[in-house]
Structure formats: structure tokens, C-alpha cells
Scaffold this active site. Structure first.
Site, PDB file in Angstrom:
ATOM      1  N   HIS A   1       0.810  -1.218   0.000  1.00 38.14           N
ATOM      2  CA  HIS A   1       0.000   0.000   0.000  1.00 38.14           C
ATOM      3  C   HIS A   1       0.843   1.267   0.000  1.00 38.14           C
ATOM      4  O   HIS A   1       0.342   2.350  -0.281  1.00 38.14           O
ATOM      5  CB  HIS A   1      -0.934   0.002   1.218  1.00 38.14           C
ATOM      6  CG  HIS A   1      -2.017  -1.025   1.105  1.00 38.14           C
ATOM      7  ND1 HIS A   1      -3.320  -0.697   0.790  1.00 38.14           N
ATOM      8  CD2 HIS A   1      -1.987  -2.367   1.229  1.00 38.14           C
ATOM      9  CE1 HIS A   1      -4.041  -1.803   0.740  1.00 38.14           C
ATOM     10  NE2 HIS A   1      -3.260  -2.830   1.013  1.00 38.14           N
TER      11      HIS A   1
ATOM     12  N   ASP B   1       3.360   9.646  -0.635  1.00 38.90           N
ATOM     13  CA  ASP B   1       2.183   8.859  -0.256  1.00 38.90           C
ATOM     14  C   ASP B   1       1.944   7.803  -1.333  1.00 38.90           C
ATOM     15  O   ASP B   1       1.961   8.134  -2.529  1.00 38.90           O
ATOM     16  CB  ASP B   1       0.959   9.784  -0.154  1.00 38.90           C
ATOM     17  CG  ASP B   1      -0.052   9.326   0.884  1.00 38.90           C
ATOM     18  OD1 ASP B   1      -0.078   8.128   1.197  1.00 38.90           O
ATOM     19  OD2 ASP B   1      -0.825  10.176   1.376  1.00 38.90           O
TER      20      ASP B   1
HETATM   21  P1  ADQ Z   1      -3.095   6.032   4.940  1.00 37.66           P
HETATM   22  O1  ADQ Z   1      -1.691   6.517   5.079  1.00 37.66           O
HETATM   23  O2  ADQ Z   1      -3.827   5.784   6.194  1.00 37.66           O
HETATM   24  O3  ADQ Z   1      -3.166   4.745   4.010  1.00 37.66           O
HETATM   25  P2  ADQ Z   1      -5.101   7.441   3.138  1.00 37.66           P
HETATM   26  O4  ADQ Z   1      -4.999   6.735   1.846  1.00 37.66           O
HETATM   27  O5  ADQ Z   1      -5.267   8.904   2.990  1.00 37.66           O
HETATM   28  O6  ADQ Z   1      -3.833   7.225   4.087  1.00 37.66           O
HETATM   29  O7  ADQ Z   1      -6.333   6.876   3.943  1.00 37.66           O
HETATM   30  C1  ADQ Z   1      -6.786   7.474   5.128  1.00 37.66           C
HETATM   31  C2  ADQ Z   1      -8.220   7.020   5.397  1.00 37.66           C
HETATM   32  O8  ADQ Z   1      -8.587   7.399   6.727  1.00 37.66           O
HETATM   33  C3  ADQ Z   1      -9.234   7.657   4.457  1.00 37.66           C
HETATM   34  O9  ADQ Z   1     -10.145   6.682   4.030  1.00 37.66           O
HETATM   35  C4  ADQ Z   1      -9.933   8.724   5.315  1.00 37.66           C
HETATM   36  O10 ADQ Z   1     -11.288   8.946   4.993  1.00 37.66           O
HETATM   37  C5  ADQ Z   1      -9.822   8.132   6.693  1.00 37.66           C
HETATM   38  N1  ADQ Z   1      -9.760   9.232   7.685  1.00 37.66           N
HETATM   39  C6  ADQ Z   1      -8.823  10.207   7.770  1.00 37.66           C
HETATM   40  N2  ADQ Z   1      -9.103  11.046   8.778  1.00 37.66           N
HETATM   41  C7  ADQ Z   1     -10.240  10.610   9.351  1.00 37.66           C
HETATM   42  C8  ADQ Z   1     -11.043  11.044  10.466  1.00 37.66           C
HETATM   43  N3  ADQ Z   1     -10.728  12.121  11.197  1.00 37.66           N
HETATM   44  N4  ADQ Z   1     -12.137  10.314  10.763  1.00 37.66           N
HETATM   45  C9  ADQ Z   1     -12.461   9.207  10.029  1.00 37.66           C
HETATM   46  N5  ADQ Z   1     -11.756   8.765   8.980  1.00 37.66           N
HETATM   47  C10 ADQ Z   1     -10.659   9.440   8.649  1.00 37.66           C
HETATM   48  C11 ADQ Z   1      -2.210   3.853   3.394  1.00 37.66           C
HETATM   49  C12 ADQ Z   1      -1.190   4.500   2.459  1.00 37.66           C
HETATM   50  C13 ADQ Z   1      -1.898   5.328   1.400  1.00 37.66           C
HETATM   51  C14 ADQ Z   1      -2.901   4.452   0.632  1.00 37.66           C
HETATM   52  C15 ADQ Z   1      -3.783   3.667   1.602  1.00 37.66           C
HETATM   53  C16 ADQ Z   1      -4.605   2.625   0.867  1.00 37.66           C
HETATM   54  O11 ADQ Z   1      -0.282   5.314   3.200  1.00 37.66           O
HETATM   55  O12 ADQ Z   1      -0.965   5.889   0.480  1.00 37.66           O
HETATM   56  O13 ADQ Z   1      -3.727   5.286  -0.158  1.00 37.66           O
HETATM   57  O14 ADQ Z   1      -3.021   2.984   2.580  1.00 37.66           O
HETATM   58  O15 ADQ Z   1      -3.784   1.816   0.070  1.00 37.66           O
END
Ligand code: ADQ
Length: 482
Positions: free
Chosen positions: A171, A380
Site C-alpha cells: 500500500h 504517499d
Molecule cells: P493512509 O496513510 O492511512 O493509508 P489514506 O490513503 O489517505 O492514508 O487513507 C486514510 C483514510 O482514513 C481515508 O479513508 C480517510 O477517509 C480516513 N480518515 C482520515 N481522517 C479521518 C477522520 N478524522 N475520521 C475518520 N476517517 C478518517 C495507506 C497509504 C496510502 C494508501 C492507503 C490505501 O499510506 O498511500 O492510499 O493505505 O492503500
């Protein structure tokens, strides 16, 4: 254990997801009984719809140290808990996964630490995951291993169960070869991944880095995305950019409830003309300090009037026992305090910063409410937040400021792309995104929405699993012919 969860002996599963965490968190009810509820986070968000369609098993840690739990069923899914001791949480999870691999794979934004005892714990825990999986997988089952915590599992599992079809998906970014080779255990990690039939990455660059490394470092034969292992198996390394369940999020954002909540949020913020929005897991890779710095300077220089605009930053704290994360939290608190303190504005502060985890409907309302979504990671793998924002803009309005260093930037080309290290450039992009004409914003958003809706999480999983199936059929046929 939840009284609602059943712990009957589970049948062997024909589809198994293996991930560091189970997709549930334990919560305590008002009467003190324990229960499970789906947990937030990128990986869980991505997999939830697929697990429900396929009804497989999920192998993962349940989140509490020094505790053994029996397998149980929750919400139609078989969950297989893998225990971790407190020392293993420190060494395997916080140490090797999040203080060695995470920074190394994210351009060494923070300095990776190499500690031999962390590596030993990583090997032990990966072996335990492989053992549990070997026990639950049916003959010929498809096993899909997730992410950087478990890179040795494909090889360990294949040794026990050569009948399985094994996929692996990373990921986070797979680093450039010059960085990867710093890892003292680089050969073991490459060989661990080669236990899979199909190794998936977010971007083609990651797959190419991997193929180059196995050719250069392990001396294996490669042809484009195909690698031939020492024992004559074919392994494919390909990009599968992860996606979201755009339709259901769009539907959620279109509800009356989300609309009302979005209006309420803006009202609570003083009905600003422009609402900037940041949504992140609190992590040093996400560029949160950079964006607050940029916004703060725009306020100080008078280019943005705090009477007109507000920045709402939501950040869920994560990995709080890792020093760097604690420090980042303090740094952000200090910077937000400074910007707000220095603004001569009486009334609502220019930046609001909240550490709350919200349900999906609430997230949809925030995305609906925000005029300018600011996504500025220094690196990212993908970034689901950018895609979620686009999915929620039914009226084709709003603007997405997006770092070039996210996987999402390769697909969302019509975003206001930015280099987050360049604070002046970031400030200009924020101004442009705020002031661009509705026609330009509409054109950009329409194209991005098409991209996000056409390439959803179901297509992502189907493409990966179809490739895995095709590949294993072809190699079985050629082995039989040979
Ligand atoms: P993350 O680094 O966790 O994921 P991201 O892809 O942005 O980053 O996902 C974050 C998730 O958390 C989103 O679905 C978002 O809606 C949720 N979220 C954030 N803040 C929130 C809040 N306050 N309350 C509820 N939900 C919240 C890792 C990798 C990324 C990759 C993903 C998936 O680092 O690059 O996109 O996995 O492969």
C-alpha cells in the site's frame, strides 16, 4: 469477546486476506460488555466492500497485546486473530514496521533506524501470520497478503502450502533502488515477496524498482514485469492503483443528512466565504506542517482575509508510542497556536485543528462542506482522501490541491498539482484554487470524478484477482506440459 460474535470452528476459507490488523476495533458497551465495530483507516476502508462480497476469512492482529483470542465471526466475516506480545508490538510493529520500513519506503523523510532485535521480531511475527494462514486456507485457496508489515509471509506460506495462489499488495511506495539497498535485510525481503505469484504496487515505478532489484541483487531472469525465480516459478510485478467505493460514498454525500450536516459545519465555522479542508492520519509523510505554514503566511501577508476564509484540519493521531509521531503532534500544535496567535483577527481563529475520528457520513459532510481540499504529502503510496473528496462533489464544484508526490496525482491530473516542499509555490496554488473561475473548477472536477467513478475499488480488486488467477493457471499449464 463479543456476545454477538460466534466462535464456532470455522470451515477452511477459499479466499483469505492477511493484514497486520483485523478490520475491527474492540469497544466497550455501556453495560461493560465488549463488542467489535469496523475500524477506520486506509486499508480497512479499501477492503470492507470486497470482504462482504466474497465472504472470505481475514487473518490479522486484533489490537491488544498479550492476549490470545479464538477465531470468530463478525458481520458475516471469519476473523482469525493473531496474538502479539507487548515486546513484539514494540519491536515488530512500532520498530521494524514503523521506524525502519515506513520511513525507508517514504523517501527517508525521517531517518530509518536499523536494529537487529527489531528484525528478529519481524521474522518471528511474519512466521506466526504464515502459520495461521496455512491452517485456515482451503486447498488451492487464493490468499491476498497486505502491506509492508508482512513482506516475508508469501515465501513462508509457500514453503508450507505450495497449492495456494498467493498475491501480495504493497500500500505504500516501493522505494528507489538506492534507498532500498540500505536495508541490511534487503535480500530476505526480496525473497519473501517472491513467494507470491503476483506482487502488486500502487505505481508502475514501484514495480519497476522491484524488478530491477531482483535482477541486480538476486541475479534472477526478468522480462518486463515477469520474474523467473530460482525454482522456475513465474512471478509478476505490476501496478494496481488502489481506489475507493466511489458510488456508495457519492450516494452518502448526496443524502439530505449529509447536506444538512455540511451546512451546519459551515455555519459553526462562521459561514466563511471559503473553507479550506485537510484530512489526514497524523503522520510526518502527510505534509501537514507545510500546508499550515503556507496558509499561515498567506494570512500574515494579508493575501487571505481571516474574515473570509478558514482552514479546518482534521487529523487522527496514529502510532502515538513512536517518538517521531509524538513530536509531530507537538510541532503541529505549536505551529497552529502560533499562526492563530499572530493573526490579529478577533473571533474565530483562522485554523481549526481537530483530533477526532468521524463516521463515514460525517466525513462525507466535511468533504461536501470544503471548498478547497488540501492534500500535500511529501510522499504517499496513493492517498484515498483525495479520491474521497472528488467522489463527494456531486455538483462538480470545489477544488483539489494535490501533491505531485502522491500516487493519486498520477490519476487526478486535473487537480491543482503542487510540490509541497516549495512553500511559495504551495501558497500560489492555494490562491489559484481559491480564486479560479467556477467554469475552470467545474471542468477539472468533472474529469476527476469520471476517473474516480470509472476506476473503483471493485475494479481494483477484480483486476488484481483476475491477473492472479490467470497467472497461476498459465504457470500450472506450462508445468504440466513441461
Ligand atoms: P493512509 O496513510 O492511512 O493509508 P489514506 O490513503 O489517505 O492514508 O487513507 C486514510 C483514510 O482514513 C481515508 O479513508 C480517510 O477517509 C480516513 N480518515 C482520515 N481522517 C479521518 C477522520 N478524522 N475520521 C475518520 N476517517 C478518517 C495507506 C497509504 C496510502 C494508501 C492507503 C490505501 O499510506 O498511500 O492510499 O493505505 O492503500
Amino acid at each position: 469477546m463479543s456476545p454477538k460474535s460466534s466462535t464456532r470452528k470455522l470451515d477452511p476459507a477459499s479466499f483469505v486476506v492477511v493484514a497486520n490488523r483485523l478490520p475491527v476495533d474492540r469497544v466497550e458497551g455501556p453495560d461493560g460488555t465488549a463488542d467489535w465495530r469496523p475500524s477506520p483507516g486506509g486499508l480497512v476502508t479499501a477492503f470492507d466492500p470486497i470482504m462482504h462480497r466474497r465472504r472470505g476469512a481475514w487473518v490479522g492482529w486484533h489490537g491488544a497485546a498479550d492476549e490470545e483470542l479464538e477465531p470468530f465471526e463478525e458481520d458475516g466475516m471469519a476473523l482469525i486473530p493473531v496474538p502479539l506480545s507487548s515486546d513484539e508490538v514494540t519491536d515488530y510493529y512500532e520498530g521494524f514496521s514503523n521506524a525502519t520500513l515506513w520511513p525507508l519506503y517514504h523517501d527517508a523523510i525521517a531517518t530509518p533506524q536499523f536494529r537487529r532485535e527489531w528484525w528478529d521480531a519481524y521474522v518471528t511475527v511474519n512466521r506466526r501470520f504464515a502459520d495461521r494462514t496455512a491452517k485456515v486456507a482451503a486447498e488451492g485457496a487464493v490468499v491476498w497478503v497486505q502491506d509492508y508489515h508482512l513482506q516475508l509471509v508469501p515465501q513462508l506460506l509457500r514453503r508450507q502450502r505450495p497449492d495456494l495462489r498467493i498475491g501480495f499488495f504493497l500500500h505504500i511506495p516501493f522505494p528507489p533502488t538506492e534507498l532500498f539497498v540500505q536495508l541490511p535485510w534487503r535480500h530476505q525481503i526480496l525473497e519473501g515477496l517472491l513467494g507470491a505469484d503476483l506482487v502488486g504496487f500502487q505505481l508502475p515505478g514501484g514495480a519497476q524498482n522491484f524488478v530491477r532489484l531482483v535482477r541486480q541483487r538476486l541475479g534472477l531472469e526478468t522480462l518486463r514485469d515477469r520474474i523467473t525465480t530460482a525454482d522456475g516459478r513465474d512471478v509478476l510485478a505490476r501496478a494496481y492503483p488502489i481506489a475507493i467505493d466511489a458510488r456508495s460514498l457519492n450516494e452518502l454525500a448526496a443524502t439530505e443528512q449529509a447536506a444538512e450536516r455540511a451546512t451546519q459545519i459551515r455555519h459553526d465555522l462562521g459561514d466563511p466565504r471559503v473553507m479550506f479542508l485537510g484530512v489526514d492520519r497524523l503522520d510526518y509523510t502527510k505534509g501537514i506542517l507545510e500546508r499550515i505554514q503556507a496558509f499561515g503566511e498567506l494570512i500574515t501577508e494579508g493575501r487571505i482575509d481571516p474574515d473570509e476564509a478558514v482552514f479546518l484540519q482534521l487529523a487522527i493521531p496514529s502510532r502515538e508510542r513512536v517518538d517521531l509521531y509524538r513530536q509531530l503532534r507537538d510541532d503541529i500544535d505549536r505551529l497552529v497556536g502560533r499562526v492563530n496567535g499572530e493573526s490579529k483577527h478577533i473571533g474565530r481563529p483562522p485554523i481549526l485543528y481537530l483530533h477526532v475520528s468521524y463516521p463515514r457520513i460525517e466525513m462525507a459532510a466535511f468533504y461536501r462542506a470544503g471548498d478547497v481540499m488540501v492534500v500535500t504529502p511529501l510522499r504517499d503510496g496513493m492517498n484515498l482522501v483525495a479520491k474521497e473528496y472528488v467522489a463527494c462533489r456531486m455538483a462538480d464544484d470545489g477544488a483539489l490541491v494535490l501533491s505531485e508526490f502522491t500516487g493519486a496525482a498520477r490519476e487526478l491530473r486535473q487537480a491543482y498539482l503542487v510540490n509541497p516542499h516549495d512553500i511559495d509555490g504551495l501558497k500560489d496554488r492555494l490562491m489559484e484554487a481559491m480564486n479560479d473561475s467556477p467554469q475552470n473548477k467545474g471542468r477539472r472536477m468533472r474529469l476527476m470524478r469520471r476517473q474516480v467513478v470509472d476506476n473503483d475499488i471493485f475494479k481494483w480488486a477484480d483486476t488484481f484477482l483476475d491477473d492472479l488467477e490467470r497467472l497461476t493457471q498459465t504457470s500450472q499449464a506450462s508445468q504440466e506440459a513441461g
